[in-house]
Write a protein that holds these residues in place. Structure first.
Motif, PDB file in Angstrom:
ATOM      1  N   ALA A 155      14.683  20.517 -10.325  1.00 45.01           N
ATOM      2  CA  ALA A 155      15.530  19.812  -9.364  1.00 45.01           C
ATOM      3  C   ALA A 155      14.690  19.117  -8.300  1.00 45.01           C
ATOM      4  N   ILE A 156      13.625  19.774  -7.859  1.00 40.47           N
ATOM      5  CA  ILE A 156      12.732  19.165  -6.857  1.00 40.47           C
ATOM      6  C   ILE A 156      12.078  17.911  -7.426  1.00 40.47           C
ATOM      7  N   ARG A 157      11.610  17.999  -8.676  1.00 41.01           N
ATOM      8  CA  ARG A 157      10.963  16.828  -9.300  1.00 41.01           C
ATOM      9  C   ARG A 157      11.931  15.658  -9.428  1.00 41.01           C
ATOM     10  N   GLN A 158      13.223  15.979  -9.646  1.00 38.55           N
ATOM     11  CA  GLN A 158      14.212  14.923  -9.822  1.00 38.55           C
ATOM     12  C   GLN A 158      14.767  14.406  -8.493  1.00 38.55           C
ATOM     13  N   GLY A 159      14.426  15.043  -7.391  1.00 32.04           N
ATOM     14  CA  GLY A 159      14.913  14.601  -6.092  1.00 32.04           C
ATOM     15  C   GLY A 159      16.318  15.060  -5.758  1.00 32.04           C
ATOM     16  N   TRP A 160      16.801  16.098  -6.430  1.00 32.49           N
ATOM     17  CA  TRP A 160      18.138  16.620  -6.151  1.00 32.49           C
ATOM     18  C   TRP A 160      18.107  17.550  -4.942  1.00 32.49           C
ATOM     19  N   ASP A 161      19.144  17.480  -4.107  1.00 30.14           N
ATOM     20  CA  ASP A 161      19.228  18.313  -2.909  1.00 30.14           C
ATOM     21  C   ASP A 161      20.010  19.601  -3.149  1.00 30.14           C
ATOM     22  N   PHE A 162      21.029  19.520  -4.005  1.00 32.14           N
ATOM     23  CA  PHE A 162      21.876  20.681  -4.258  1.00 32.14           C
ATOM     24  C   PHE A 162      22.127  20.850  -5.750  1.00 32.14           C
ATOM     25  N   ASP A 163      22.269  22.091  -6.147  1.00 34.09           N
ATOM     26  CA  ASP A 163      22.662  22.452  -7.510  1.00 34.09           C
ATOM     27  C   ASP A 163      24.023  23.106  -7.388  1.00 34.09           C
ATOM     28  N   ILE A 164      25.028  22.575  -8.084  1.00 31.94           N
ATOM     29  CA  ILE A 164      26.355  23.171  -8.025  1.00 31.94           C
ATOM     30  C   ILE A 164      26.802  23.592  -9.417  1.00 31.94           C
TER      31      ILE A 164
END
Length: 222
Positions: A155-164
């Motif tokens: 998720a960090i590599r993809q630039g995502w802030d939240f996982d839902i």
């Protein structure tokens, strides 16, 4: 059914007996993105082990529309994080997709504007994770920590802030064990268990909290 798929009375499949008898701190679980070509056989065997143990489709992390069967609805593709045992067996997986790609599919369950207001972020930076599956024959806590760390790194590599995610109570408790929090929005469904929306802010997990884990950066898809 082959001997490798039979579970004896003690609940430990033969392929994990040697490992279970050893110190779990020394076990290395390797996590990386799936390669649906080279990982085809381990993935197929993993799906068979997991799905054969499922008595109720509602117990699977995520949700399936009523018209889709378990076998057709559980996808393991290039969007999946896999965890491997030292033997090369797949022992866990989770699928991660940008929420933008699923707005049409999840429209009846999630209201994008309301969800964005709750998270305080634009939904372009939110990932939807589903089908967090774990082989019933492995030590769940250790494997789950490895999978959670790999999900965070991806998720960090993809630039995502939240996982839902969206799941029933049984799996909401499992998600809470790896840092997810209930958003406070419950989705009621006729003649089915209600669904909980959970989220986790994407932060890098300290390596020392994930004993035995080895996260391998995914190869470029280009």
């Amino acid at each position: 059914m082959s001997d490798s798929d039979q579970v004896p009375a003690d609940g430990i499949p033969p392929r994990f007996r040697t490992r279970a008898a050893s110190n779990l701190q020394e076990t290395v679980w390797q996590a990386r993105l799936a390669n649906v070509v080279s990982d085809h056989d381990p993935i197929r065997l993993f799906r068979r082990r997991v799905l054969s143990a499922v008595a109720d489709p509602e117990s699977i992390d995520g949700f399936l529309p009523a018209e889709i069967s378990v076998n057709d609805g559980i996808q393991i593709d290039e969007d999946c994080i896999l965890v491997f045992a030292e033997s090369g067996d797949v022992v866990a997986s989770a699928r991660m997709i940008s929420l933008e790609r699923l707005q049409g599919e999840l429209g009846e369950f999630l209201t994008g504007r309301h969800l964005a207001e709750q998270l305080g972020r634009d939904l372009v930076n939110v990932v939807w994770s589903q089908h967090l599956l774990i082989d019933p024959g492995v030590p769940e806590a250790a494997v789950l920590r490895t999978l959670a760390a790999a999900m965070s790194e991806h998720a960090i590599r993809q630039g995502w802030d939240f996982d839902i995610c969206l799941c029933i109570e049984e799996n909401a408790v499992r998600r809470e064990a790896i840092g997810f929090t209930r958003l406070g929005i419950r989705v009621d469904r006729e003649n089915k268990s209600p669904l909980e929306i959970l989220y986790r802010e994407v932060v890098e997990q300290p390596k020392e909290t994930v004993p035995g884990a080895e996260v391998v950066p995914p190869k470029s898809r280009g």
